[in-house]
Design an enzyme around this catalytic site. Structure first.
Site, PDB file in Angstrom:
ATOM      1  N   CYS A  62     -26.305   6.696   4.711  1.00  0.00           N
ATOM      2  CA  CYS A  62     -25.483   6.375   3.540  1.00  0.00           C
ATOM      3  C   CYS A  62     -26.358   6.299   2.283  1.00  0.00           C
ATOM      4  CB  CYS A  62     -24.770   5.041   3.765  1.00  0.00           C
ATOM      5  SG  CYS A  62     -23.764   4.537   2.354  1.00  0.00           S
TER       6      CYS A  62
ATOM      7  N   CYS B 142     -26.339  -1.603  -1.084  1.00  0.00           N
ATOM      8  CA  CYS B 142     -25.215  -2.223  -0.400  1.00  0.00           C
ATOM      9  C   CYS B 142     -25.615  -3.591   0.154  1.00  0.00           C
ATOM     10  CB  CYS B 142     -24.737  -1.323   0.735  1.00  0.00           C
ATOM     11  SG  CYS B 142     -23.402  -2.055   1.687  1.00  0.00           S
TER      12      CYS B 142
ATOM     13  N   CYS C  89     -25.148   3.431   8.201  1.00  0.00           N
ATOM     14  CA  CYS C  89     -25.911   3.004   7.019  1.00  0.00           C
ATOM     15  C   CYS C  89     -27.178   3.847   6.827  1.00  0.00           C
ATOM     16  CB  CYS C  89     -26.284   1.527   7.130  1.00  0.00           C
ATOM     17  SG  CYS C  89     -24.854   0.438   7.275  1.00  0.00           S
TER      18      CYS C  89
ATOM     19  N   CYS D  14     -18.730   4.825   6.460  1.00  0.00           N
ATOM     20  CA  CYS D  14     -18.667   3.355   6.503  1.00  0.00           C
ATOM     21  C   CYS D  14     -17.618   2.933   7.536  1.00  0.00           C
ATOM     22  CB  CYS D  14     -18.341   2.799   5.115  1.00  0.00           C
ATOM     23  SG  CYS D  14     -18.699   1.045   4.955  1.00  0.00           S
TER      24      CYS D  14
ATOM     25  N   LYS E 291       0.842  -1.211   0.000  1.00  0.00           N
ATOM     26  CA  LYS E 291       0.000   0.000   0.000  1.00  0.00           C
ATOM     27  C   LYS E 291       0.867   1.247   0.000  1.00  0.00           C
ATOM     28  CE  LYS E 291      -1.089   2.293   3.434  1.00  0.00           C
ATOM     29  NZ  LYS E 291      -1.476   2.840   4.747  1.00  0.00           N
TER      30      LYS E 291
HETATM   31  S1  SF4 Z   1     -24.776   1.043   3.502  1.00  0.00           S
HETATM   32 FE1  SF4 Z   1     -22.940  -0.198   3.003  1.00  0.00          FE
HETATM   33  S2  SF4 Z   1     -21.484   1.307   2.204  1.00  0.00           S
HETATM   34 FE2  SF4 Z   1     -23.046   2.461   3.293  1.00  0.00          FE
HETATM   35  S3  SF4 Z   1     -22.264   2.707   5.382  1.00  0.00           S
HETATM   36 FE3  SF4 Z   1     -23.548   0.858   5.373  1.00  0.00          FE
HETATM   37  S4  SF4 Z   1     -22.103  -0.826   5.008  1.00  0.00           S
HETATM   38 FE4  SF4 Z   1     -21.066   1.073   4.391  1.00  0.00          FE
END
Ligand code: SF4
Length: 314
Positions: A302, A308, A299, A292, A222
């Site tokens: 998000c 997801c 979530c 995340c 990385k």
């Molecule tokens: S929906 Fe998926 S991408 Fe979004 S915060 Fe939750 S786990 Fe992460």
């Protein structure tokens, strides 16, 4: 795509023989492949039909071409048709998911945006010194929050951060300067060893390739890919840290659940367009710092919650 050896293989004709059958009175009730009963002697006469010669089975020959065969020069295929190729795998919704992450990251207000490797070196220093400082900040950053790495780099730079200055600093002083970065004792040892190699073999500069970079003590893949990008301006691969590894697996961006960042890097590089490789690290690191999260990801806020695969189980 076929290999040169395969392309040069002699075309081997594969012939498939099919039987053409009339769906006349002798064919089975569902018009299936049931054997038609040949007309019995006298039946045709009773129908008032002429007595025909015995029905000759018709054979139809189809020639199938194997994918790796060269097409005949005068065939239609040889005149421009492309050989069949298996479609490459890619995650179903990745473009929409990526667009959502870009929206969520548009504020550029995550720690990585203010304190990441791009912000830790002295921009006014000579190029060779800048590149060394980039590598050093990457070595400090593993298992360490951006804020802590930035603080250590500030203290080091206040004394003049060059290969020579580090080699002239005793271990306990260097340890005090970089503390509390993660594994700081081990990092003191690696920084000293790597600095000595850079002085002896690279004229105080850093190597220009990933294999040479990862050969340095304390430098992983990385760090090497990020050093190539930030110090040399070359995108050599996707830099996968713990955030990129976790989020790629949650979003289904790997064909299988991967166990380690290097597996994730290889899996992502198989399908992610190369022009996105340079962007993906900072984008996902900041997303992992703000939304995340490793534990209790947010979530509910998000934009990817309906796309997801991991959202339901977290
Ligand atoms: S929906 Fe998926 S991408 Fe979004 S915060 Fe939750 S786990 Fe992460």
């Amino acid at each position: 795509m076929c290999s040169p050896q395969e392309a040069g293989m002699k075309a081997v004709g594969v012939k498939m023989v099919t039987r053409s059958r009339s769906r006349g009175p002798g064919v089975g009730p569902r018009g299936s492949w049931e054997e038609a009963a040949p007309p019995q002697r006298g039946e045709a006469a009773a129908d008032g039909r002429q007595n025909h010669r015995p029905v000759k089975r018709q054979r139809k020959v189809q020639r199938l071409r194997v994918a790796y065969e060269a097409a005949d020069d005068d065939s239609e295929e040889a005149k421009g048709a492309k050989p069949l190729q298996a479609p490459a795998w890619e995650p179903q919704d990745w473009r929409q998911q990526l667009a959502h992450i870009r929206v969520m990251r548009s504020g550029k207000d995550a720690p990585v945006d203010q304190l990441g490797v791009e912000h830790c070196y002295d921009a006014s220093a000579p190029p060779k010194v800048r590149r060394y400082q980039v590598l050093l900040s990457l070595m400090l950053s593993s298992q360490t929050k951006d804020q802590v790495t930035a603080g250590a780099m500030q203290r080091l730079r206040a004394r003049g951060l060059t290969v020579d200055s580090i080699l002239q600093t005793d271990d306990s002083t260097l340890g005090a300067l970089i503390h509390p970065v993660g594994f700081w004792r081990t990092k003191v040892k690696f920084i000293k060893q790597t600095s000595a190699i850079l002085q002896q073999h690279y004229g105080g500069d850093i190597p220009t390739s990933v294999p040479e970079l990862v050969a340095l003590p304390g430098v992983g893949p990385k760090m090497a890919h990020l050093a190539m990008a930030v110090a040399w301006g070359t995108v050599s691969g996707i830099a996968v840290d713990t955030h990129v590894h976790r989020i790629a697996n949650r979003l289904g961006w790997t064909k299988w659940q991967t166990k380690a960042p290097e597996q994730t890097r290889a899996a992502l590089e198989e399908w992610l367009p190369r022009e996105l490789w340079g962007e993906i690290n900072t984008l996902l690191v900041g997303f992992g710092q703000q939304t995340c999260l490793p534990v209790h990801p947010r979530c509910q806020t998000c934009l990817n919650r309906t796309l997801c695969p991991a959202a339901q189980g977290l």
